[in-house]
Design an enzyme around this catalytic site. Sequence first.
Site, PDB file in Angstrom:
ATOM      1  N   GLN A  43     -51.207  -2.850  25.147  1.00  0.00           N
ATOM      2  CA  GLN A  43     -49.810  -2.631  24.765  1.00  0.00           C
ATOM      3  C   GLN A  43     -49.069  -1.856  25.853  1.00  0.00           C
ATOM      4  OE1 GLN A  43     -50.616  -0.472  21.131  1.00  0.00           O
ATOM      5  NE2 GLN A  43     -52.065   0.822  22.244  1.00  0.00           N
ATOM      6  N   ASP A  98     -52.621   9.583  19.400  1.00  0.00           N
ATOM      7  CA  ASP A  98     -51.840  10.775  19.779  1.00  0.00           C
ATOM      8  C   ASP A  98     -52.612  12.064  19.474  1.00  0.00           C
ATOM      9  OD1 ASP A  98     -50.302   9.652  16.959  1.00  0.00           O
ATOM     10  OD2 ASP A  98     -51.192  11.654  16.966  1.00  0.00           O
ATOM     11  N   ASP A 149     -62.339  -1.250  19.631  1.00  0.00           N
ATOM     12  CA  ASP A 149     -61.535  -1.873  18.576  1.00  0.00           C
ATOM     13  C   ASP A 149     -62.082  -1.416  17.224  1.00  0.00           C
ATOM     14  OD1 ASP A 149     -60.314  -5.257  17.975  1.00  0.00           O
ATOM     15  OD2 ASP A 149     -60.283  -3.461  16.706  1.00  0.00           O
ATOM     16  N   ASP A 167     -55.199   5.709  10.886  1.00  0.00           N
ATOM     17  CA  ASP A 167     -53.910   6.102  11.470  1.00  0.00           C
ATOM     18  C   ASP A 167     -53.521   5.029  12.471  1.00  0.00           C
ATOM     19  OD1 ASP A 167     -52.812   8.661  13.832  1.00  0.00           O
ATOM     20  OD2 ASP A 167     -51.698   7.238  12.579  1.00  0.00           O
ATOM     21  N   SER A 168     -53.127   3.882  11.932  1.00  0.00           N
ATOM     22  CA  SER A 168     -52.841   2.741  12.820  1.00  0.00           C
ATOM     23  C   SER A 168     -51.349   2.594  13.067  1.00  0.00           C
ATOM     24  CB  SER A 168     -53.321   1.455  12.147  1.00  0.00           C
ATOM     25  OG  SER A 168     -52.391   1.107  11.136  1.00  0.00           O
ATOM     26  N   PRO A 174     -52.390  -5.054  18.591  1.00  0.00           N
ATOM     27  CA  PRO A 174     -53.806  -4.714  18.376  1.00  0.00           C
ATOM     28  C   PRO A 174     -54.102  -4.274  16.942  1.00  0.00           C
ATOM     29  CG  PRO A 174     -52.710  -3.000  19.657  1.00  0.00           C
ATOM     30  CD  PRO A 174     -51.746  -4.150  19.581  1.00  0.00           C
TER      31      PRO A 174
HETATM   32  N1  SAM Z   1     -48.470   7.244  13.095  1.00  0.00           N
HETATM   33  C1  SAM Z   1     -48.214   6.127  13.865  1.00  0.00           C
HETATM   34  C2  SAM Z   1     -47.589   5.042  13.021  1.00  0.00           C
HETATM   35  O1  SAM Z   1     -47.652   5.145  11.801  1.00  0.00           O
HETATM   36  O2  SAM Z   1     -46.960   4.154  13.560  1.00  0.00           O
HETATM   37  C3  SAM Z   1     -49.461   5.641  14.531  1.00  0.00           C
HETATM   38  C4  SAM Z   1     -49.972   6.629  15.416  1.00  0.00           C
HETATM   39  S1  SAM Z   1     -51.319   6.230  16.437  1.00  0.00           S
HETATM   40  C5  SAM Z   1     -50.526   6.405  17.941  1.00  0.00           C
HETATM   41  C6  SAM Z   1     -51.667   4.507  16.293  1.00  0.00           C
HETATM   42  C7  SAM Z   1     -52.822   4.116  17.193  1.00  0.00           C
HETATM   43  O3  SAM Z   1     -53.532   2.988  16.683  1.00  0.00           O
HETATM   44  C8  SAM Z   1     -52.379   3.713  18.613  1.00  0.00           C
HETATM   45  O4  SAM Z   1     -52.844   4.675  19.529  1.00  0.00           O
HETATM   46  C9  SAM Z   1     -53.022   2.343  18.845  1.00  0.00           C
HETATM   47  O5  SAM Z   1     -53.490   2.156  20.149  1.00  0.00           O
HETATM   48  C10 SAM Z   1     -54.168   2.392  17.822  1.00  0.00           C
HETATM   49  N2  SAM Z   1     -54.694   1.073  17.460  1.00  0.00           N
HETATM   50  C11 SAM Z   1     -53.978  -0.066  17.255  1.00  0.00           C
HETATM   51  N3  SAM Z   1     -54.823  -1.093  16.961  1.00  0.00           N
HETATM   52  C12 SAM Z   1     -56.091  -0.575  16.982  1.00  0.00           C
HETATM   53  C13 SAM Z   1     -57.399  -1.131  16.741  1.00  0.00           C
HETATM   54  N4  SAM Z   1     -57.539  -2.441  16.438  1.00  0.00           N
HETATM   55  N5  SAM Z   1     -58.463  -0.294  16.810  1.00  0.00           N
HETATM   56  C14 SAM Z   1     -58.305   1.034  17.109  1.00  0.00           C
HETATM   57  N6  SAM Z   1     -57.089   1.619  17.360  1.00  0.00           N
HETATM   58  C15 SAM Z   1     -56.010   0.819  17.289  1.00  0.00           C
END
Ligand code: SAM
Length: 287
Positions: A43, A98, A149, A167-168, A174
């Site tokens: 991303q 984060d 992943d 916390d996705s 992804p």
């Molecule tokens: N609180 C935020 C929201 O509600 O939008 C999300 C915060 S956190 C930054 C989300 C994280 O999920 C990102 O760092 C992203 O890279 C991660 N992420 C996305 N898809 C993923 C996957 N398939 N496996 C592990 N982490 C993933």
Amino acid sequence: MEKLPKALQRIDDELWLTEDERDNLKISYRVKKVLFEEQSPYQHVMVLDTYDFGPMLVLDGVVQTTSIDGHIYNEMISHVPLSMHPNPRDVLIIGGGDCGVAREVCKYDSVRRIDMVEIDELVVKASLLHMPEVSGNLSDPRVNYIFRDGLQFAKEASGEYDVIIVDSSDPVGPAEHLFDLEFYRDLHRALKEDGLLACQSQSPIFHQDVMVRSWDRIGTLFTHRKLYTAVVPTYPGGMWSFTIGSKRPLPDPADVRFDKDTRYCNGDVLRSCFALPAFLKEILDKA
Ligand code: SAM
């Protein structure tokens, strides 16, 4: 000619981030400076210094967290499930790049292991470097950074965790399949027999379809479930939902003792966050 990252525009010599939320809804933030910007294999990662929300993490043009309101989301997605489990020791965080959620989990002395499974190492790097208000420069030895992943990781775990926190980001890119029944089923198996799962389930206003799907899917796997809300100003519509699935009855929030050092979550909030407005009760009753 100045080449600006996507989602950024220069208007009358001012820099603006415009979040293309929906066809009829765009949210714009005035930007002081681009602190970090890079395309990862997963991303587009940006940290912007903004006038009203300070440093802000933006993934593929979507605001993830800010230094002004990030603690609201991070405290609510972590302290509610952790304080409802009798003795959380092994915790899994899916996503959470984060580091704000891991930071809150570290406040529990009973916790001996925190596996943070984040697909994108660049998000962690950018957050530790440019978002100390959120990440807290996390260096607790109990935190294991696992850059994989979450979908794959969940398939390999079985009966290992007391609490799992998803916390996705939004269900795109992804994170597209981090709201699927199959994923929730894998997490159900990854939990110990008295374990519980908490996940962010999007906006009760703008993403009712995603919220209801998560509610339904978690309801087919877990004997007990609850939905709660919080107000996160930089999330579309402000109101955000979280869904808990538990393998054993959940305590009455009124009986839960809360004594952590926090800025948003406290005993009253922990009790009131489960008090749902009529429209939301109606949606869930119909689901
Ligand atoms: N609180 C935020 C929201 O509600 O939008 C999300 C915060 S956190 C930054 C989300 C994280 O999920 C990102 O760092 C992203 O890279 C991660 N992420 C996305 N898809 C993923 C996957 N398939 N496996 C592990 N982490 C993933």
